[in-house]
Design an enzyme around this catalytic site. Sequence first.
Site: not given
Ligand code: ADP
Ligand code: MG
Length: 314
Positions: A13-14, A130, A214, A276
């Site tokens: 997303g970022n 989701k 994704k 992820k």
């Molecule tokens: P994207 O849009 O890249 O898929 P998400 O917001 O879905 O991003 O997921 C990334 C986020 O997950 C990070 O920014 C963080 O806030 C969160 N997060 C949750 N658990 C963890 C963890 N164990 N280590 C690092 N980040 C984590």
């Molecule tokens: Mg995500």
Amino acid sequence: MKRRKRIVIALGGNALGNTLPEQMAAVKTTARAIVDLIEEGCEVVVAHGNGPQVGMINNAMIALTHEDLAQPNTPLSVCVAMSQAYIGYDLQNALREELLNRNIPNIPVATMITQIRVDENDPAFSSPSKPIGKFMDAEEAKEVAHKYDYVMKEDAGRGYRRVVASPKPVEIIEIETIRTMVDAGDLVIACGGGGIPVVRKGNHLKGASAVIDKDFASCLLAKELNADSLIILTAVEKVAVNFGKPNEAWLDELSAAQAQQLISEGHFAPGSMLPKVEAALDFAVSGEGRTAIITQLEKSREAIQGKTGTVFHA
Ligand code: ADP
Ligand code: MG
């Protein structure tokens, strides 16, 4: 000549922002990070998410049904297709411009509209998980739930969002074309928004009301293209244990066994970091010498040089 390292990048997303102007600005930074990797000698394939965009498009299509009663509600699969084209358009242009700015004139950039087959018996269809689209207050959430038969859920104290099914990707329908383009040296954007979810009905592919994660779609793409690395770019530089707690610790590398252990101990939030880590683990164990990296967009060059990120290996 040494074979170039083939990497599939999954943009989060970022890397894309939340609104049209945000996306236009974000893709410039994203294009720089991607072209950095090409300059590092990598062959890059780009996949991306679509959480905010597919929600935005879905809301816009709902507004259309209010304006014009002759317009029925737009299926979610069509909204995903629209998000692929819209995000692909911005990314394609930004990448083309960045390549030209760096005097790399011979890499054609193209977006592949990608359908991904899911299993209609996937248990995800009976438990939507989701979140997509904008946050709403309780009253608004109740109204849309009633009007459109949406499942609404409270999201981490930030308000209510629509939740949709997120089945696992089974087969990338356009994989042969994607492979041909990548093998020819094109910079390809594929499997956008997790791919357009479809189920097979004989020769017909029917759009499914779902959004594929994704991270899992990128993992399947990386396997199918026999990539060396899957790089998942998100908002954090590394994966943490005890994330957000006083004893939080950032991880440099994880073996498959360690990753399994930490997943079972609940260190990764479902819907954000968990998919992820699962996708990274899945790719790392899927073939000889394959690795996956989770890191921040701005750190991708350093990550490919082995200087940062969390690296997953068998
Ligand atoms: P994207 O849009 O890249 O898929 P998400 O917001 O879905 O991003 O997921 C990334 C986020 O997950 C990070 O920014 C963080 O806030 C969160 N997060 C949750 N658990 C963890 C963890 N164990 N280590 C690092 N980040 C984590
Ligand atoms: Mg995500």
